[in-house]
Design an enzyme around this catalytic site. Sequence first.
Site, mmCIF file in Angstrom:
data_model
loop_
_atom_site.group_PDB
_atom_site.id
_atom_site.type_symbol
_atom_site.label_atom_id
_atom_site.label_comp_id
_atom_site.label_asym_id
_atom_site.label_seq_id
_atom_site.Cartn_x
_atom_site.Cartn_y
_atom_site.Cartn_z
ATOM 1 N N CYS A 37 -14.899 -8.840 6.422
ATOM 2 C CA CYS A 37 -14.823 -9.064 8.119
ATOM 3 C C CYS A 37 -15.129 -7.878 9.000
ATOM 4 O O CYS A 37 -15.270 -7.147 8.095
ATOM 5 C CB CYS A 37 -12.971 -9.671 8.493
ATOM 6 S SG CYS A 37 -11.687 -8.409 8.184
ATOM 7 N N ARG A 39 0.439 -1.119 -0.083
ATOM 8 C CA ARG A 39 -0.242 -0.065 -0.596
ATOM 9 C C ARG A 39 1.140 0.908 -0.248
ATOM 10 O O ARG A 39 1.971 1.149 0.572
ATOM 11 C CB ARG A 39 -1.228 0.004 0.622
ATOM 12 C CG ARG A 39 -2.345 1.174 1.589
ATOM 13 C CD ARG A 39 -2.634 1.103 2.351
ATOM 14 N NE ARG A 39 -4.013 -0.246 2.828
ATOM 15 C CZ ARG A 39 -2.770 -1.107 3.806
ATOM 16 N NH1 ARG A 39 -2.342 -0.403 4.905
ATOM 17 N NH2 ARG A 39 -4.051 -1.885 3.296
ATOM 18 N N LYS A 57 -5.270 6.071 12.363
ATOM 19 C CA LYS A 57 -5.370 7.321 10.960
ATOM 20 C C LYS A 57 -5.803 8.930 11.232
ATOM 21 O O LYS A 57 -6.555 9.155 11.576
ATOM 22 C CB LYS A 57 -6.698 6.095 10.368
ATOM 23 C CG LYS A 57 -6.983 4.476 9.754
ATOM 24 C CD LYS A 57 -7.515 4.117 9.596
ATOM 25 C CE LYS A 57 -7.135 2.769 9.482
ATOM 26 N NZ LYS A 57 -8.196 1.804 8.487
ATOM 27 N N CYS A 82 -14.379 -4.372 0.209
ATOM 28 C CA CYS A 82 -12.868 -4.257 0.539
ATOM 29 C C CYS A 82 -12.602 -5.678 -0.699
ATOM 30 O O CYS A 82 -13.246 -5.941 -0.952
ATOM 31 C CB CYS A 82 -12.821 -4.733 1.905
ATOM 32 S SG CYS A 82 -13.301 -6.364 2.437
ATOM 33 N N CYS A 112 -6.657 -11.546 0.917
ATOM 34 C CA CYS A 112 -6.603 -11.151 2.119
ATOM 35 C C CYS A 112 -7.365 -11.944 3.614
ATOM 36 O O CYS A 112 -8.224 -12.633 3.405
ATOM 37 C CB CYS A 112 -7.477 -9.906 2.715
ATOM 38 S SG CYS A 112 -7.785 -9.715 4.308
ATOM 39 N N CYS A 158 -11.936 -2.100 6.869
ATOM 40 C CA CYS A 158 -11.951 -1.564 5.948
ATOM 41 C C CYS A 158 -12.197 -0.813 4.964
ATOM 42 O O CYS A 158 -12.343 -0.363 4.154
ATOM 43 C CB CYS A 158 -10.994 -2.790 4.954
ATOM 44 S SG CYS A 158 -9.093 -2.815 6.123
ATOM 45 N N ARG A 161 -0.954 6.207 9.504
ATOM 46 C CA ARG A 161 -1.096 5.893 8.018
ATOM 47 C C ARG A 161 -1.137 7.048 6.590
ATOM 48 O O ARG A 161 -1.510 8.134 7.713
ATOM 49 C CB ARG A 161 -2.251 4.754 8.202
ATOM 50 C CG ARG A 161 -1.966 3.838 9.429
ATOM 51 C CD ARG A 161 -2.268 2.461 8.861
ATOM 52 N NE ARG A 161 -2.376 1.485 9.926
ATOM 53 C CZ ARG A 161 -3.164 0.122 9.421
ATOM 54 N NH1 ARG A 161 -4.043 -0.305 8.809
ATOM 55 N NH2 ARG A 161 -2.113 -0.641 10.459
ATOM 56 N N LYS A 203 -2.946 1.047 15.091
ATOM 57 C CA LYS A 203 -3.152 1.429 14.355
ATOM 58 C C LYS A 203 -3.838 3.673 14.098
ATOM 59 O O LYS A 203 -4.384 2.666 15.099
ATOM 60 C CB LYS A 203 -3.342 1.571 12.751
ATOM 61 C CG LYS A 203 -5.042 0.654 13.274
ATOM 62 C CD LYS A 203 -5.494 -0.238 12.174
ATOM 63 C CE LYS A 203 -7.440 -1.105 11.895
ATOM 64 N NZ LYS A 203 -7.349 -1.436 11.456
#
Length: 574
Positions: A483, A86, A220, A438, A444, A487, A156, A218
Amino acid sequence: MSNQDYKPNSKHDPAAKFADNERLKTESQHLRGTIETDLGDQLTGGFTKDNFQLIRFHGMYQQDDRDIRAERAKQKLEPLHNVMLRARMPGGIIKPEQWLAIDKFAEDKTSYGSIRLTTRQTFQFHGVLKPHIKEMHLTLHDVGIDSIATAGDVNRNVLCTTNPVESELHQEAYEWAAKISEHLLPKTRAYLEIWLNGERKDSTDLEPILGSTYLPRKFKTTVTIPPNNEVDVHANDLNFVAIAEEGKLVGFNVLVGGGLAMTHGDVNTYPRRADDFGFIPLEHTLAVAEHVVSVQRDWGNRVNRKNAKTKYTLDAFGIDAFKEEVENRAGVKFAPSRPFEFTHRGDRFGWVEGIDGKHHLTLFLQSGRILDYPDKPLKTGCRKIAEIHKGDFRMTANQNLIIAGVAEEDKAQIEQIAREHGLIDDTHTEQRKSSMACVAMPTCPLAMAEAERYLPDLVEKTEALLAKHEVPNDDIILRVVGCPNGCGRAMLAEVGLVGKGPGKYNVYLGGNREGTRVPKLYLENVGEETYLPALDELIGQWAAERNEQECFGDFVIRKGIVAEVKVSKTDFHA
């Protein structure tokens, strides 16, 4: 890192054992690990346990083709390991020459040959085998692109509203997105040394913002220009909502603590809206960004990663305490929020003209997958446009692409190429344009159910229901994900399907058009035979009983079909 790094009145148990990711980061030599050794190991296509995690800080995830996993196991072969990369593209802006470089690499050196635009306003390569990984980084570097900190426990890729019409305001907002991205990047030289042949230097690799063990989870960030909420601010830890006066940016309202990931069956996890901390003038932007991060760094849960995101830190310590700590560290007081309103969050397809006289063409790309299909050579079309385009491209947070900065005399040629290659398709309905998925299968490793490959069929069936109830030109914000990790932003949809198992989904209802409300569980672990008849009945009720201009999500809340989620911690699982 020791437990002393927690705030003294921490809500976390100071005697509890840290999550293993904390050990991994501590022992990683500032994200180096033994990645270089693994790169030279030709006996496996994958990376060892710690490096499997560490390459994420360098922008990559190890994956394999799950469609052939069982067959390879029968042949006593390891899974076909590869990586997904990414890129870091603050604000989603990419130049034509950069596009041509990524197009060629995708064609020549990836297993799938595609470019995949993501909800993080960037692109991904899928299916890069180990012998091509270093070449990939060098190729990107040659055209000014990297993948530093696009995954892992760091800040990110920073999103920014793609607003090509108000060009001056967008440029200012974009520049702040780029500054925030640079300011919050890891300072370690690990990426340079491993992927770009940088010389190893004696260095303390001090990380004054992220800390020696980086963030608990993470993080964002977005920069948003109302009234368009295309970046879905409530999906992000930190958001700067642009406040303009007479077309000039004067500051930001700061929203903190959004996030959508959760864990099936764990009532201590939930999606959450961001809280509005207040207004700051422009000169305090970087200080506030830094210290929202630093408070989360020090107060975030390093014991239980499922409760490590900023949203849980706010709920554990309290919004006021978190805000006060940011003010103390930054030396800034938040002023009362300036008025703003989100009215929509979709992309405007087709041509628009900016105030600078330039023209901008937004292309709908289902699920962001750019590939040459038998009847739609999308990838070739994008390449041909890049070969003649004098402006730039802008990747949107809805997986679409804007051909930006087109002069009047170049419009016809670009539109002709786009139409000839299926990049403009007038048959696309509003429902298709309002749907998103996603990646999920086959790449994935977290996916429990199909998403991207299922979306076209699901959209067709939803279109049929709208037509059946005589509202074919209306649409519902529909998102399907494999899931519950967030995302595809299904937990801000009017109808969100979250994968539970093969062919099975949890169905959530009640988000709104503006993206400011979390939906609530309506059906659990069901297949098409259950949720399509349920949607059929609900769409019929909506078509017959809605108020004027009432969206589907507002309707199901008003009618009590699901309860409104006002405070996620108490309402989401109630």
